[in-house]
Motif scaffolding. Sequence first.
Motif, PDB file in Angstrom:
ATOM      1  N   ALA A   1      56.094   7.903   1.603  1.00  0.00           N
ATOM      2  CA  ALA A   1      56.590   6.562   2.015  1.00  0.00           C
ATOM      3  C   ALA A   1      56.611   6.393   3.585  1.00  0.00           C
ATOM      4  O   ALA A   1      55.779   5.404   4.112  1.00  0.00           O
ATOM      5  N   LEU A   2      56.473   7.490   4.208  1.00  0.00           N
ATOM      6  CA  LEU A   2      56.598   7.559   5.829  1.00  0.00           C
ATOM      7  C   LEU A   2      54.997   7.165   6.003  1.00  0.00           C
ATOM      8  O   LEU A   2      54.755   6.470   6.955  1.00  0.00           O
ATOM      9  N   LYS A   3      54.080   7.793   5.395  1.00  0.00           N
ATOM     10  CA  LYS A   3      52.755   7.576   5.647  1.00  0.00           C
ATOM     11  C   LYS A   3      52.265   6.099   5.357  1.00  0.00           C
ATOM     12  O   LYS A   3      51.571   5.631   6.410  1.00  0.00           O
TER      13      LYS A   3
ATOM     14  N   VAL B   1      63.015  12.501  -4.067  1.00  0.00           N
ATOM     15  CA  VAL B   1      63.158  11.526  -2.569  1.00  0.00           C
ATOM     16  C   VAL B   1      62.381  12.531  -1.503  1.00  0.00           C
ATOM     17  O   VAL B   1      61.485  12.020  -0.715  1.00  0.00           O
ATOM     18  N   SER B   2      62.597  13.819  -1.495  1.00  0.00           N
ATOM     19  CA  SER B   2      61.846  14.908  -0.407  1.00  0.00           C
ATOM     20  C   SER B   2      60.471  14.717  -0.765  1.00  0.00           C
ATOM     21  O   SER B   2      59.811  14.543   0.435  1.00  0.00           O
TER      22      SER B   2
ATOM     23  N   GLY C   1      58.627  12.130  -2.465  1.00  0.00           N
ATOM     24  CA  GLY C   1      58.433  10.683  -2.006  1.00  0.00           C
ATOM     25  C   GLY C   1      58.428  10.411  -0.591  1.00  0.00           C
ATOM     26  O   GLY C   1      57.572   9.413  -0.216  1.00  0.00           O
ATOM     27  N   TRP C   2      59.412  10.835   0.145  1.00  0.00           N
ATOM     28  CA  TRP C   2      59.825  10.408   1.511  1.00  0.00           C
ATOM     29  C   TRP C   2      58.393  10.667   2.491  1.00  0.00           C
ATOM     30  O   TRP C   2      58.134   9.992   3.128  1.00  0.00           O
ATOM     31  N   GLY C   3      57.465  11.601   2.190  1.00  0.00           N
ATOM     32  CA  GLY C   3      56.489  11.993   3.200  1.00  0.00           C
ATOM     33  C   GLY C   3      55.302  10.945   2.739  1.00  0.00           C
ATOM     34  O   GLY C   3      54.741  10.327   3.628  1.00  0.00           O
TER      35      GLY C   3
ATOM     36  N   PRO D   1      67.221   9.757  13.799  1.00  0.00           N
ATOM     37  CA  PRO D   1      66.329   8.376  13.853  1.00  0.00           C
ATOM     38  C   PRO D   1      66.404   7.805  12.609  1.00  0.00           C
ATOM     39  O   PRO D   1      66.450   6.530  12.789  1.00  0.00           O
ATOM     40  N   ILE D   2      66.180   8.162  11.622  1.00  0.00           N
ATOM     41  CA  ILE D   2      66.327   7.362  10.185  1.00  0.00           C
ATOM     42  C   ILE D   2      67.596   6.722  10.130  1.00  0.00           C
ATOM     43  O   ILE D   2      67.806   5.646   9.619  1.00  0.00           O
TER      44      ILE D   2
ATOM     45  N   ALA E   1      54.354   3.814   5.601  1.00  0.00           N
ATOM     46  CA  ALA E   1      54.971   3.023   6.645  1.00  0.00           C
ATOM     47  C   ALA E   1      54.444   2.900   8.187  1.00  0.00           C
ATOM     48  O   ALA E   1      54.020   2.147   8.373  1.00  0.00           O
ATOM     49  N   LEU E   2      53.708   4.198   8.457  1.00  0.00           N
ATOM     50  CA  LEU E   2      52.691   4.219   9.529  1.00  0.00           C
ATOM     51  C   LEU E   2      51.643   3.362   9.268  1.00  0.00           C
ATOM     52  O   LEU E   2      51.258   2.701  10.242  1.00  0.00           O
ATOM     53  N   ASP E   3      50.886   3.453   8.036  1.00  0.00           N
ATOM     54  CA  ASP E   3      49.934   2.652   7.861  1.00  0.00           C
ATOM     55  C   ASP E   3      49.996   1.187   8.161  1.00  0.00           C
ATOM     56  O   ASP E   3      49.019   0.410   8.241  1.00  0.00           O
ATOM     57  N   SER E   4      51.137   0.757   7.522  1.00  0.00           N
ATOM     58  CA  SER E   4      51.438  -0.550   7.808  1.00  0.00           C
ATOM     59  C   SER E   4      51.528  -1.181   9.233  1.00  0.00           C
ATOM     60  O   SER E   4      51.478  -2.642   9.347  1.00  0.00           O
ATOM     61  N   LEU E   5      51.902  -0.142  10.091  1.00  0.00           N
ATOM     62  CA  LEU E   5      51.832  -0.641  11.502  1.00  0.00           C
ATOM     63  C   LEU E   5      50.140  -0.828  12.182  1.00  0.00           C
ATOM     64  O   LEU E   5      49.301  -0.079  11.760  1.00  0.00           O
TER      65      LEU E   5
END
Lengths: 246, 246
Positions: B230-232, B223-224, B226-228, B158-159, B234-238
């Motif tokens: 960053a994803l949260k 990265v490993s 930070g990605w968690g 998916p990414i 990203a989800l918050d921005s929706l």
Amino acid sequence: MTYCVGMVLDKGLLFMSDTRTNAGLDNISTFRKMTVWETPGECVITLMAAGNLATTQAVVSLLDERSKSPEERKPSLLTAPSLFQAVRMVAETLREVIEQQGSGGLRADSTFNATLIVGGQIAGSPPRLFMIYPEGNFIEAGRDTPFFQIGETKYGRPILVRAYDPAMSFEEAMKLLIVSFDSTLKANLTVGAPFDYHFYETDSLKRGAQGRIEQDNPYFQAVSKGWGDALKEALDSLPAFSPARR
Amino acid sequence: MTYCVGMVLDKGLLFMSDTRTNAGLDNISTFRKMTVWETPGECVITLMAAGNLATTQAVVSLLDERSKSPEERKPSLLTAPSLFQAVRMVAETLREVIEQQGSGGLRADSTFNATLIVGGQIAGSPPRLFMIYPEGNFIEAGRDTPFFQIGETKYGRPILVRAYDPAMSFEEAMKLLIVSFDSTLKANLTVGAPFDYHFYETDSLKRGAQGRIEQDNPYFQAVSKGWGDALKEALDSLPAFSPARR
């Protein structure tokens, strides 16, 4: 294939299922894979099914008939003393149906297997969530694994693992599931909209928010489109690779 | 299992492979799955392999021997007139090895299959990227599908689908691949660090940046982790789900 997720939240249980059924790639149809039984004030049980459609429909029909005529010899789902006993009943019915379809009659190339997610609450106990294997044994969700996926579980899993939080509200959890379903939809043709959902609120002992999200649902479209940009921004927020930092 | 990705970028070809090999869950080891051949100024070819280790090692050894003694009757990989011909040679070798191992001798429960990604450039032609199936036939990456994955492809897809952009720099593409590998690593025990990478720069006709990222590499860890978050975000921005917008 199928994609269903059942999730334990502090505020309740959230269920979402797709509706695509396929026999081969050139024969697809839409079937509801989620069933909710309730006796308001006493008991609410939600079931989602992945696997052979004839098997899962037979299981639901049998459970349905038995819960409508509680005088029948077999015990009824809605009068089970605990959710554990209700799940045992579902598992027993599943095993029975698979055994019947598998023995005698024509043999099919594919198996009659099915996997189920069952969750809910019975008055006097907290809400619980179970996954039933085709063999009829089952496991319960706990703190370490607070959600179950069945069907095409892989594409939609990374976002669930990363972003799940038991404190999420219904609205936030729906957003998370829609992203997870969208990722799966984009990668596997045998998972398809519309998506059915049911949110059971802890201690309400009645059906909660329930509905169907169609492919052209404006919210679904907004999340699907927005998620690509949101992901790119998330990636941008991480430091770029530099060989020197190896 | 295995996870390898080969990607076409405007600036070149990026390859990344994991190193975990397993025979059962209780027997894992680390093997390099990426091989680079070059004749500086003339030809650079990178091969990544998923599948039976004995098969893939035999294929690489045969190709290796044949490219070291070009007088041998069989044609050498590094003297192929085009990458298409080189890939045909690799595919032919793969078919040969699978045939040899599959016929006669003891039979194994698992198959001797392997799937390969081969990419590179030969002077006079643009860089090209191919995926070779166990049957020996192959496909080439194009604009519509500019990357190939082999092995455990689902968790990390998916990414890639969402964030791939041909204009990405080497550093950005590495970040994207590391996120994709990290998602796979977190979900499938048979994919494991360290990860090998090779970036071939278009028209350089020599090996590019090459290296190995260990599990405890600080960049990988950053990265490993930070990605968690960053994803949260990203989800918050929706926008949150609202049943009214159904």
